[in-house]
Scaffold this motif. Structure first.
Motif, mmCIF file in Angstrom:
data_model
loop_
_atom_site.group_PDB
_atom_site.id
_atom_site.type_symbol
_atom_site.label_atom_id
_atom_site.label_comp_id
_atom_site.label_asym_id
_atom_site.label_seq_id
_atom_site.Cartn_x
_atom_site.Cartn_y
_atom_site.Cartn_z
ATOM 1 N N ASP A 230 0.848 -1.186 0.000
ATOM 2 C CA ASP A 230 0.000 0.000 0.000
ATOM 3 C C ASP A 230 0.884 1.237 0.000
ATOM 4 O OD1 ASP A 230 0.946 -0.532 2.525
ATOM 5 O OD2 ASP A 230 -0.757 0.360 3.562
ATOM 6 N N GLU A 231 0.281 2.396 0.052
ATOM 7 C CA GLU A 231 1.049 3.644 -0.044
ATOM 8 C C GLU A 231 1.972 3.810 1.157
ATOM 9 O OE1 GLU A 231 0.322 8.474 -0.547
ATOM 10 O OE2 GLU A 231 -1.352 7.102 -0.185
ATOM 11 N N ASP A 232 3.217 4.187 0.899
ATOM 12 C CA ASP A 232 4.199 4.414 1.958
ATOM 13 C C ASP A 232 4.074 5.865 2.418
ATOM 14 O OD1 ASP A 232 6.319 4.561 3.649
ATOM 15 O OD2 ASP A 232 7.819 3.841 2.238
ATOM 16 N N VAL A 233 3.152 6.107 3.348
ATOM 17 C CA VAL A 233 2.871 7.486 3.757
ATOM 18 C C VAL A 233 4.027 8.097 4.530
ATOM 19 C CG1 VAL A 233 0.399 7.046 3.800
ATOM 20 C CG2 VAL A 233 1.727 6.759 5.896
ATOM 21 N N MET A 234 4.919 7.262 5.099
ATOM 22 C CA MET A 234 6.070 7.797 5.824
ATOM 23 C C MET A 234 7.216 8.159 4.889
ATOM 24 S SD MET A 234 4.599 7.627 8.656
ATOM 25 C CE MET A 234 5.886 8.315 9.664
ATOM 26 N N ARG A 235 7.090 7.776 3.611
ATOM 27 C CA ARG A 235 8.115 8.071 2.599
ATOM 28 C C ARG A 235 9.492 7.527 3.002
ATOM 29 N NH1 ARG A 235 3.822 8.831 0.734
ATOM 30 N NH2 ARG A 235 3.110 10.641 -0.473
ATOM 31 N N GLU A 236 9.507 6.366 3.630
ATOM 32 C CA GLU A 236 10.774 5.759 4.029
ATOM 33 C C GLU A 236 11.319 4.829 2.954
ATOM 34 O OE1 GLU A 236 12.756 6.327 6.562
ATOM 35 O OE2 GLU A 236 11.383 7.899 7.172
ATOM 36 N N THR B 185 9.785 12.992 7.647
ATOM 37 C CA THR B 185 11.080 13.641 7.845
ATOM 38 C C THR B 185 12.125 12.624 8.240
ATOM 39 O OG1 THR B 185 10.482 14.146 10.118
ATOM 40 C CG2 THR B 185 10.042 15.838 8.470
ATOM 41 N N ALA B 186 13.354 13.090 8.401
ATOM 42 C CA ALA B 186 14.476 12.186 8.668
ATOM 43 C C ALA B 186 14.351 11.537 10.033
ATOM 44 C CB ALA B 186 15.778 12.971 8.587
ATOM 45 N N LEU B 187 15.024 10.415 10.183
ATOM 46 C CA LEU B 187 15.033 9.719 11.462
ATOM 47 C C LEU B 187 15.771 10.546 12.501
ATOM 48 C CD1 LEU B 187 15.887 6.122 10.222
ATOM 49 C CD2 LEU B 187 13.669 7.061 10.786
ATOM 50 N N PRO C 154 1.236 -5.904 7.492
ATOM 51 C CA PRO C 154 2.475 -6.650 7.766
ATOM 52 C C PRO C 154 3.692 -6.114 7.023
ATOM 53 C CG PRO C 154 0.660 -8.176 7.413
ATOM 54 C CD PRO C 154 0.160 -6.810 7.043
ATOM 55 N N GLY C 155 3.489 -5.359 5.958
ATOM 56 C CA GLY C 155 4.612 -4.832 5.196
ATOM 57 C C GLY C 155 5.284 -3.643 5.826
ATOM 58 N N THR C 156 4.636 -2.971 6.767
ATOM 59 C CA THR C 156 5.268 -1.834 7.422
ATOM 60 C C THR C 156 6.283 -2.315 8.446
ATOM 61 O OG1 THR C 156 3.482 -1.734 9.060
ATOM 62 C CG2 THR C 156 3.253 -0.353 7.095
ATOM 63 N N ARG C 157 7.265 -1.488 8.736
ATOM 64 C CA ARG C 157 8.322 -1.887 9.665
ATOM 65 C C ARG C 157 8.874 -0.652 10.378
ATOM 66 N NH1 ARG C 157 13.688 -2.287 6.599
ATOM 67 N NH2 ARG C 157 14.129 -4.159 7.821
ATOM 68 N N ARG C 158 9.231 -0.852 11.625
ATOM 69 C CA ARG C 158 9.875 0.182 12.425
ATOM 70 C C ARG C 158 11.003 -0.464 13.206
ATOM 71 N NH1 ARG C 158 4.592 2.701 15.235
ATOM 72 N NH2 ARG C 158 3.892 0.566 14.921
#
Length: 496
Positions: free
Chosen positions: A72-78, A436-438, A463-467
């Protein structure tokens, strides 16, 4: 039809020859012609037809190929989980997140056994101060969430990545010890103390004897009577461990439920079908599929019609399991996985069984091949784990809170002087502005966590998101579940 006496004698002789091939089977080596499992032929033991038993609490996950990554869309732009096709071998995973009662059992055993090493117990304690927020009244959770029986079935939180791995190692040893006790190979010994406790690796290396049971393993070596269990017996289970990121993501998606033969009928954003977070079935239509934040300030809905039924976490068997039978693979609490975090892991890892670790480690052995270095658990220590690392693990605070008094006096130790906001701030991996940047550095201590929690919006349920978070830190919405490697064929013989 009548048989001649000579024919009967031949048949009888053949039966004797087959019977002489030994106790435990009639297999004969195709290399030497010598019989297996026969003390008359030297006693080399061979077990055919092995099928791995499913360990307590685990569910079999049949492996396969899938598109790993964010669809899905990567709203965090990571762009840190670009889709790519990989293959995950079959494995086992806990049906639920590890509960408070499970972790309390671990602590009880640790305190009972390590009477001379109280620091082992203290190091294992979850940090209940993770519940504290500067402008919130969370003291009841600080004091009650972990130990009160009302929360026994809720997921344990406040556990960092290192503590989760220690729990997995402890669980491995207790499960394998019970296997040997149930078979009568070892006698139950509840009086084990300190480093003299059953450890799977030490036992296999001949460095733990225990009390011999009523039915010890008979050694078919004609020069010996009994022996300890070996790896090639297939009796002891592989170790419990944290799942890899690929395993976790694969199990969460549960693609066995939306595929036909080798055709995937439709992609999934969440561990269930569809693009919404409510149940579409007629009987349960409109009910939330997971425990998460629906909107700003809305953690459970209005009285009389709670949307997800949970103000914080919920019992681990809440909602509906996915197609692998796993509960809460989205929401409730985020979950630690084994991988080190790198934003470009998708470019570097292997296509088969992808995993990003740190270093390869080896056991420290003496000239006779015996392990010479163990920790206070009686477990094998590895060459790359230095004394400074161990000391660092003892001294590091696991929560984000500074200069607060303790809540639960059993589970907390007040931090020392000199903590300042500039020295330590890990409440989020971002600096507060999406995209924004980490705000914190990535290192070999940065570990991936996945799944979304009760404090998260629906975006993190995919499940595809990660932190990531430092392996020494903990949160009130972060728990874990264990996995286990499957040995042998990827498909269980019970399903063929």
């Amino acid at each position: 039809m009548r048989f001649r006496a000579s024919s009967l004698l031949a048949i009888f002789a053949s039966i004797l020859i087959l019977a002489s091939c030994g106790r435990g089977g009639r297999d004969v080596s195709s290399t030497t012609g010598w019989a297996y499992n026969n003390p008359d032929y030297g006693g080399f033991e061979y077990r055919s037809g092995y099928e791995q038993e499913t360990g307590p609490g685990l569910v079999f996950i049949e492996g396969g190929t899938f598109i790993m990554g964010q669809v899905d869309e990567d709203v965090m732009r990571e762009w840190n989980n670009v889709p790519r096709r990989v293959t995950v071998p079959s494995f086992y995973m806990d049906e639920t997140e590890v509960r408070n009662v499970d972790y309390r059992e671990y602590l009880y055993w640790t305190q009972r056994v390590f009477t001379d090493y109280p620091e082992v117990y203290r190091r294992a304690l979850p940090d209940t101060l993770v519940w504290r927020r500067p402008l919130a009244y969370n003291e009841p959770l600080v004091e009650n969430y972990f130990r009160h029986p009302a929360y026994s079935q809720y997921p344990v939180v406040g556990v960092n990545w290192l503590q989760a791995n220690d729990y997995c190692a402890w669980r491995t040893d207790r499960v394998n010890e019970k296997i040997l006790v149930d078979r009568g190979i070892l006698e139950l010994d509840v009086n084990q103390q300190n480093e003299n406790n059953f450890n799977t690796e030490s036992y296999l290396l001949g460095q733990f004897d225990g009390i011999e049971g009523r039915r010890p393993m008979r050694d078919l070596d004609p020069n010996r009577d009994t022996r300890r269990v070996r790896s090639d017996d297939g009796i002891l289970l592989p170790r419990y461990r944290l799942p890899t990121e690929a395993e976790w993501e694969y199990a969460a998606l549960g693609l066995v439920g939306n595929s036909y033969q080798e055709r995937l009928t439709h992609r999934r954003i969440y561990p269930w079908d569809g693009h919404i977070v409510r149940n579409p079935d007629r009987r349960d239509r409109g009910q939330m599929m997971a425990n998460f934040v629906r909107g700003r300030g809305d953690y459970m809905g209005m009285a009389g019609s709670l949307n997800d039924g949970g103000d914080i976490t919920v019992p681990v068997r809440s909602y509906w399991p996915n197609d692998y039978g796993l509960y809460n693979m989205a929401g409730n609490v985020n979950e630690w996985v084994a991988d080190v975090y790198r934003p470009l892991s998708h470019q570097d890892t292997e296509e088969f069984s992808p995993f990003r670790g740190n270093i390869f480690q080896t056991k420290v052995l003496d000239e006779e091949g015996m392990v010479v270095d163990k920790d206070e658990f009686g477990r094998i220590r590895y060459r790359e784990e230095s004394d400074e690392d161990i000391l660092d693990r003892h001294n590091y605070r696991t929560s984000d809170n500074r200069n607060f008094a303790d809540g639960d006096p059993i589970s907390n130790i007040a931090p020392g002087e000199g903590w300042t906001e500039s020295e330590h701030n890990s409440s989020t991996m971002y600096d507060g502005t999406p995209g924004t940047a980490l705000s914190i550095g990535i290192s070999d201590r940065s570990r991936v966590y996945k799944g979304g929690g009760w404090r998260d919006r629906a975006y993190w349920l995919s499940p595809g998101t990660r932190r990531f978070l430092d392996e020494r830190e903990a949160r009130d919405d972060l728990g874990f579940r264990c996995a286990m490697t499957r040995v042998g064929a990827p498909e269980s013989s019970r399903r063929r």
